[in-house]
Design a protein around this motif. Structure first.
Motif, PDB file in Angstrom:
ATOM      1  N   LEU A   1       0.658  -1.296  -0.095  1.00  0.00           N
ATOM      2  CA  LEU A   1       0.063   0.106  -0.235  1.00  0.00           C
ATOM      3  C   LEU A   1       0.935   1.239  -0.094  1.00  0.00           C
ATOM      4  N   SER A   2       1.990   1.021   0.363  1.00  0.00           N
ATOM      5  CA  SER A   2       3.084   2.200   0.269  1.00  0.00           C
ATOM      6  C   SER A   2       4.027   2.338  -0.803  1.00  0.00           C
ATOM      7  N   SER A   3       3.850   1.412  -1.890  1.00  0.00           N
ATOM      8  CA  SER A   3       4.449   1.283  -2.882  1.00  0.00           C
ATOM      9  C   SER A   3       3.797   1.990  -4.352  1.00  0.00           C
ATOM     10  N   ILE A   4       4.377   2.312  -5.356  1.00  0.00           N
ATOM     11  CA  ILE A   4       3.709   3.052  -6.415  1.00  0.00           C
ATOM     12  C   ILE A   4       2.775   1.994  -6.949  1.00  0.00           C
ATOM     13  N   GLY A   5       2.913   0.719  -6.882  1.00  0.00           N
ATOM     14  CA  GLY A   5       2.016  -0.249  -7.332  1.00  0.00           C
ATOM     15  C   GLY A   5       0.566   0.122  -6.721  1.00  0.00           C
ATOM     16  N   ALA A   6       0.278   0.513  -5.674  1.00  0.00           N
ATOM     17  CA  ALA A   6      -1.063   0.742  -5.063  1.00  0.00           C
ATOM     18  C   ALA A   6      -1.638   2.347  -5.374  1.00  0.00           C
ATOM     19  N   ARG A   7      -1.115   2.875  -6.585  1.00  0.00           N
ATOM     20  CA  ARG A   7      -1.249   4.362  -6.840  1.00  0.00           C
ATOM     21  C   ARG A   7      -2.878   4.353  -7.350  1.00  0.00           C
ATOM     22  N   PHE A   8      -3.431   3.227  -7.701  1.00  0.00           N
ATOM     23  CA  PHE A   8      -4.652   3.150  -8.488  1.00  0.00           C
ATOM     24  C   PHE A   8      -5.946   2.694  -7.423  1.00  0.00           C
ATOM     25  N   ILE A   9      -5.496   2.921  -6.106  1.00  0.00           N
ATOM     26  CA  ILE A   9      -6.393   2.635  -4.882  1.00  0.00           C
ATOM     27  C   ILE A   9      -6.538   3.974  -4.006  1.00  0.00           C
ATOM     28  N   THR A  10      -8.054   3.991  -3.969  1.00  0.00           N
ATOM     29  CA  THR A  10      -7.933   5.225  -2.935  1.00  0.00           C
ATOM     30  C   THR A  10      -9.364   5.208  -2.184  1.00  0.00           C
ATOM     31  N   GLY A  11      -9.667   5.597  -1.031  1.00  0.00           N
ATOM     32  CA  GLY A  11     -10.752   5.644  -0.422  1.00  0.00           C
ATOM     33  C   GLY A  11     -11.442   4.283   0.089  1.00  0.00           C
ATOM     34  N   GLN A  12     -10.437   3.178   0.376  1.00  0.00           N
ATOM     35  CA  GLN A  12     -10.463   2.097   0.804  1.00  0.00           C
ATOM     36  C   GLN A  12     -10.258   1.790   2.412  1.00  0.00           C
TER      37      GLN A  12
END
Length: 258
Positions: free
Chosen positions: A235-246
């Motif tokens: 969740l701290s990586s750039i791989g999680a950049r298309f996840i929000t509000g969860q």
């Protein structure tokens, strides 16, 4: 390194962790430098916080997350040490118990000031450093803030505020390419050890029987390094950049979000 591997790496990521002197926050401070991140730990407990950070190869800045000027100053100092900011992980919190009708105003105010107001203050301070180029904010919610928890009414209320704040600012700050998510962890920490030590043998047996049925995976709280750190690293990586509000439960299936 492949594109996929790079997307979940923490190499060079500039991370601030609040509550880094104990519990899950300390676990992140110890683990993230080994994963390549540059980390600043912030906590009101200076001696333990500084020692943990030093041993881990991180840096430490004293901060009271309930005080606006302390947060603003500490975040600014942390960003200067890191040369910028990519991720804020706001782990600082408190969780006193007691029957709802017996909660004092002082206890209510303390819990709200650390858990709810602390989230508000640290997130706003981080926003000022992230709004130009984007970044990630991870707040600590709880199953208590989603479905309530007996004898933890003030804590539950404060974590409900964290959930609502997280989902709202995730919408508002998306235009700045800032993602804001929350986790709901059920992880074994030294604080939990103290709670268990305070129980009578009968209470402990009843508690463990309850946990065996309440946690589908393993019947007990999770391990910091095995179960918690890997999720936070993603969740701290750039791989999680298309996840929000969860809200992400890390709890062995206890809270099944929908």
């Amino acid at each position: 390194m492949t594109v996929q591997e790079n997307s979940i790496a923490l190499t060079g990521r500039r991370v601030v962790v609040t509550g880094g002197a104990s519990g899950m926050g300390a676990g992140l401070v110890r683990a993230f430098p080994k994963l390549g991140a540059n980390v600043v730990s912030m906590d009101v407990v200076e001696d333990a916080g500084a020692a943990i950070a030093k041993d881990a190869g991180a840096q430490f800045v004293a901060c009271d997350v309930s005080e606006p000027e302390s947060v603003k100053s500490a975040l600014g100092q942390s960003v200067s040490l890191l040369g910028g900011l990519d991720v804020l992980i706001h782990a600082a919190g408190t969780a006193p118990g007691g029957a709802a009708e017996d909660i004092t105003f002082a206890t209510w105010s303390e819990v709200m000031s650390i858990n709810a107001t602390g989230t508000f203050l640290t997130n706003q301070a981080a926003f000022e450093h992230l709004k130009a180029s984007g970044g990630q904010i991870l707040n600590f919610a709880s199953a208590a803030g989603v479905q309530g928890l007996p004898n933890k009414a003030a804590y539950s209320a404060s974590k409900g505020a964290v959930v609502a704040w997280t989902r709202t600012v995730a919408r508002e700050w998306a235009r700045y390419d800032i993602t804001v998510n929350a986790i709901a962890p059920a992880i074994w920490t030294p604080m939990y050890d103290k709670t268990r030590a305070s129980m009578t043998p009968e209470q402990l047996a009843a508690h463990d029987a309850f946990m065996a049925s309440a946690v589908p995976l393993g019947g007990k709280l999770g391990d910091v390094d095995e179960h918690f750190v890997p999720v936070l690293a993603f969740l701290s990586s750039i791989g999680a950049r298309f996840i929000t509000g969860q809200v992400f439960p890390i709890d062995g299936g206890t809270l099944m979000m929908r």
